[in-house]
Design a protein around this motif. Structure first.
Motif, PDB file in Angstrom:
ATOM      1  N   LEU A  85     -23.590  62.058  -7.494  1.00 44.28           N
ATOM      2  CA  LEU A  85     -24.398  60.879  -7.758  1.00 44.28           C
ATOM      3  C   LEU A  85     -24.475  60.685  -9.271  1.00 44.28           C
ATOM      4  N   GLY A  86     -23.610  59.836  -9.798  1.00 49.54           N
ATOM      5  CA  GLY A  86     -23.607  59.640 -11.243  1.00 49.54           C
ATOM      6  C   GLY A  86     -22.306  59.036 -11.718  1.00 49.54           C
ATOM      7  N   GLY A  87     -22.036  59.198 -13.003  1.00 48.27           N
ATOM      8  CA  GLY A  87     -20.837  58.655 -13.605  1.00 48.27           C
ATOM      9  C   GLY A  87     -19.675  59.631 -13.550  1.00 48.27           C
ATOM     10  N   GLY A  88     -18.718  59.439 -14.469  1.00 46.76           N
ATOM     11  CA  GLY A  88     -17.492  60.218 -14.437  1.00 46.76           C
ATOM     12  C   GLY A  88     -17.684  61.700 -14.651  1.00 46.76           C
ATOM     13  N   VAL A  89     -18.619  62.077 -15.503  1.00 49.24           N
ATOM     14  CA  VAL A  89     -18.866  63.501 -15.759  1.00 49.24           C
ATOM     15  C   VAL A  89     -19.355  64.181 -14.485  1.00 49.24           C
ATOM     16  N   VAL A  90     -20.341  63.580 -13.838  1.00 48.54           N
ATOM     17  CA  VAL A  90     -20.882  64.151 -12.599  1.00 48.54           C
ATOM     18  C   VAL A  90     -19.806  64.187 -11.520  1.00 48.54           C
ATOM     19  N   GLY A  91     -19.033  63.102 -11.401  1.00 49.64           N
ATOM     20  CA  GLY A  91     -18.004  63.048 -10.371  1.00 49.64           C
ATOM     21  C   GLY A  91     -16.902  64.066 -10.584  1.00 49.64           C
ATOM     22  N   ASP A  92     -16.413  64.176 -11.818  1.00 49.93           N
ATOM     23  CA  ASP A  92     -15.347  65.129 -12.113  1.00 49.93           C
ATOM     24  C   ASP A  92     -15.803  66.569 -11.898  1.00 49.93           C
ATOM     25  N   LEU A  93     -16.997  66.876 -12.386  1.00 47.60           N
ATOM     26  CA  LEU A  93     -17.520  68.234 -12.283  1.00 47.60           C
ATOM     27  C   LEU A  93     -17.803  68.597 -10.823  1.00 47.60           C
ATOM     28  N   THR A  94     -18.453  67.706 -10.108  1.00 49.98           N
ATOM     29  CA  THR A  94     -18.768  67.968  -8.693  1.00 49.98           C
ATOM     30  C   THR A  94     -17.489  68.131  -7.876  1.00 49.98           C
ATOM     31  N   GLY A  95     -16.509  67.261  -8.129  1.00 54.06           N
ATOM     32  CA  GLY A  95     -15.255  67.349  -7.398  1.00 54.06           C
ATOM     33  C   GLY A  95     -14.527  68.658  -7.639  1.00 54.06           C
ATOM     34  N   PHE A  96     -14.577  69.149  -8.880  1.00 59.05           N
ATOM     35  CA  PHE A  96     -13.903  70.413  -9.189  1.00 59.05           C
ATOM     36  C   PHE A  96     -14.617  71.583  -8.513  1.00 59.05           C
ATOM     37  N   VAL A  97     -15.957  71.544  -8.510  1.00 60.97           N
ATOM     38  CA  VAL A  97     -16.694  72.583  -7.783  1.00 60.97           C
ATOM     39  C   VAL A  97     -16.334  72.532  -6.301  1.00 60.97           C
ATOM     40  N   ALA A  98     -16.295  71.330  -5.730  1.00 61.25           N
ATOM     41  CA  ALA A  98     -15.957  71.187  -4.311  1.00 61.25           C
ATOM     42  C   ALA A  98     -14.563  71.717  -4.005  1.00 61.25           C
ATOM     43  N   ALA A  99     -13.630  71.483  -4.918  1.00 59.51           N
ATOM     44  CA  ALA A  99     -12.259  71.938  -4.714  1.00 59.51           C
ATOM     45  C   ALA A  99     -12.168  73.460  -4.706  1.00 59.51           C
ATOM     46  N   CYS A 100     -13.043  74.122  -5.457  1.00 52.84           N
ATOM     47  CA  CYS A 100     -12.946  75.573  -5.639  1.00 52.84           C
ATOM     48  C   CYS A 100     -13.906  76.379  -4.772  1.00 52.84           C
ATOM     49  N   TYR A 101     -15.079  75.818  -4.467  1.00 50.75           N
ATOM     50  CA  TYR A 101     -16.081  76.596  -3.759  1.00 50.75           C
ATOM     51  C   TYR A 101     -15.592  76.933  -2.349  1.00 50.75           C
ATOM     52  N   GLN A 102     -15.537  78.221  -2.058  1.00 52.59           N
ATOM     53  CA  GLN A 102     -15.014  78.717  -0.786  1.00 52.59           C
ATOM     54  C   GLN A 102     -13.670  78.072  -0.430  1.00 52.59           C
ATOM     55  N   ARG A 103     -12.874  77.865  -1.476  1.00 54.89           N
ATOM     56  CA  ARG A 103     -11.525  77.293  -1.389  1.00 54.89           C
ATOM     57  C   ARG A 103     -11.524  75.851  -0.862  1.00 54.89           C
ATOM     58  N   GLY A 104     -12.654  75.176  -1.002  1.00 58.27           N
ATOM     59  CA  GLY A 104     -12.670  73.761  -0.683  1.00 58.27           C
ATOM     60  C   GLY A 104     -13.721  73.358   0.333  1.00 58.27           C
ATOM     61  N   VAL A 105     -14.669  72.530  -0.105  1.00 55.89           N
ATOM     62  CA  VAL A 105     -15.648  71.932   0.802  1.00 55.89           C
ATOM     63  C   VAL A 105     -15.603  70.416   0.603  1.00 55.89           C
ATOM     64  N   PRO A 106     -16.054  69.632   1.581  1.00 52.15           N
ATOM     65  CA  PRO A 106     -16.004  68.179   1.432  1.00 52.15           C
ATOM     66  C   PRO A 106     -16.905  67.693   0.298  1.00 52.15           C
ATOM     67  N   PHE A 107     -16.521  66.549  -0.296  1.00 55.94           N
ATOM     68  CA  PHE A 107     -17.435  65.913  -1.245  1.00 55.94           C
ATOM     69  C   PHE A 107     -17.294  64.404  -1.176  1.00 55.94           C
ATOM     70  N   ILE A 108     -18.362  63.735  -1.602  1.00 57.72           N
ATOM     71  CA  ILE A 108     -18.466  62.281  -1.559  1.00 57.72           C
ATOM     72  C   ILE A 108     -18.858  61.784  -2.941  1.00 57.72           C
ATOM     73  N   GLN A 109     -18.276  60.677  -3.344  1.00 56.98           N
ATOM     74  CA  GLN A 109     -18.592  60.077  -4.633  1.00 56.98           C
ATOM     75  C   GLN A 109     -19.530  58.881  -4.444  1.00 56.98           C
ATOM     76  N   ILE A 110     -20.628  58.863  -5.197  1.00 55.46           N
ATOM     77  CA  ILE A 110     -21.463  57.673  -5.327  1.00 55.46           C
ATOM     78  C   ILE A 110     -21.517  57.344  -6.818  1.00 55.46           C
ATOM     79  N   PRO A 111     -20.512  56.630  -7.335  1.00 55.80           N
ATOM     80  CA  PRO A 111     -20.453  56.349  -8.775  1.00 55.80           C
ATOM     81  C   PRO A 111     -21.507  55.323  -9.178  1.00 55.80           C
ATOM     82  N   THR A 112     -22.201  55.591 -10.270  1.00 51.38           N
ATOM     83  CA  THR A 112     -23.306  54.734 -10.695  1.00 51.38           C
ATOM     84  C   THR A 112     -23.039  54.041 -12.023  1.00 51.38           C
ATOM     85  N   THR A 113     -21.849  54.197 -12.576  1.00 54.64           N
ATOM     86  CA  THR A 113     -21.476  53.471 -13.790  1.00 54.64           C
ATOM     87  C   THR A 113     -20.237  52.635 -13.505  1.00 54.64           C
TER      88      THR A 113
END
Length: 341
Positions: A85-113
């Motif tokens: 929930l946020g702009g590019g920094v939040v989206g990029d960081l959250t997506g990278f955590v999602a890609a790595c945490y337990q080798r991948g969990v789902p994530f959703i983007q709600i871009p606000t900028t």
């Protein structure tokens, strides 16, 4: 699959979360605007949230580790869905955590900028910055869905200068000359945040990017063209310090430099060069490099660019108006002459 929607309610969001537990990642600017409303909407899913500070400097391995630790401390399993929930920094960081945490969990983007709505939320690029280079540590990892709300408080309260976001991802120069013309013809409406204009621009930018990513997800060819101006821009950001120049500002200047370089190679006419620079300046974006940045500093950072191969700096340059190409025959002396000019 990425699904872009002009997001007005949370019913579709709940559908995409399914049986997963939602973990909302946001920052301390967006949280007061949106967080409680989202938590209330997802209350039956037992959501958690994590707030990071606002700024490009927090898109780092340090905050990647802090979010990962939060997930572990709360016993989050693979049935977790991260929500950016946020702009590019939040989206990029959250997506990278999602890609790595337990080798991948789902994530959703709600871009606000605007910037994240027309660019970073679509396409699956996730990354953090390193002091030696922007977005150098990351992964290609697609969100399950992208929800866009053009009536969000963070959009409607934007100062005019932040319309740079629309120019940062200038698909019109890369792919669609009609889009470029639309931006030229609707400057006043976009400065007034006209909703119909915003929806048209956001939809078309997402559509173009999705078409390109579908053909080249891992950026082996066509997708690299979306990096027009970025070779110069990333050098500016790295040299000046992340967050000193906003990413959109740096890319706007980078696009002008790319156009000037193309002009020196006789690939772009003087008229088209002036048209590009005029439009970018009309949206209160910088078109000149930082006064105290030298050509050698540009080259130093450019040598770390992700597009490089075998030590050769590669540039995305216009080959004619509305078309770009990846070129690898630009000499260091040509770069020096351009910067020193």
């Amino acid at each position: 699959m990425v699904i872009c929607i002009f997001f007005q309610d949370t019913g579709c969001l709940i559908h995409h979360i399914g049986d997963c537990r939602p973990i909302i990642i946001t920052n301390d600017t967006i949280a007061p605007l949106y967080l409680q409303q989202l938590l209330d909407s997802l209350s039956q899913q037992n959501p958690l949230h994590f707030i990071i500070p606002d700024g490009e400097q927090y898109k780092s391995l340090t905050w990647f580790e802090k979010i990962s630790a939060f997930l572990l401390e709360n016993n989050c399993g693979r049935d977790t869905c991260l929500i950016a929930l946020g702009g590019g920094v939040v989206g990029d960081l959250t997506g990278f955590v999602a890609a790595c945490y337990q080798r991948g969990v789902p994530f959703i983007q709600i871009p606000t900028t605007l910037l994240s709505q027309v660019d970073s939320s679509v396409g699956g690029k996730t990354a953090v910055n390193h002091p030696l280079g922007k977005n150098m540590i990351g992964s290609f990892y697609q969100p399950q869905a992208v929800f866009v709300d053009t009536r969000s408080p963070s959009i409607l309260s934007l100062p005019v200068s932040l319309l740079q976001a629309l120019l940062k991802r200038q698909h019109g120069l890369i792919y669609d000359t009609e889009l470029f013309a639309y931006l030229e013809q609707n400057i006043t409406q976009l400065q007034q945040l006209d909703e119909a204009c915003l929806q048209h621009i956001i939809f078309r930018c997402c559509e173009i990017k999705a078409l390109i990513v579908a053909q080249d997800e891992k950026e082996q060819g066509l997708r690299a063209l979306l990096n027009l101006g970025h070779t110069f821009a990333h050098a500016i950001e790295a040299q000046m310090g992340y967050g000193v120049w906003l990413h959109g500002e740096a890319v706007a200047t980078g696009m002008v430099l790319a156009a000037k370089l193309a002009h020196t190679r006789n690939d772009l006419t003087q008229q088209d060069l002036e048209r590009i620079a005029t439009l970018i300046a009309a949206y209160n974006l910088p078109i000149d490099i930082p006064n105290d940045m030298t050509s050698e500093q540009f080259l130093l950072h450019m040598r770390k660019d992700k597009k490089n191969k075998k030590g050769t700096i590669r540039f995305i340059l216009p080959t004619e108006f509305g078309q770009c190409a990846l070129v690898d025959d630009v000499s260091d002396d040509q770069v020096r002459a351009l910067i020193e000019q």
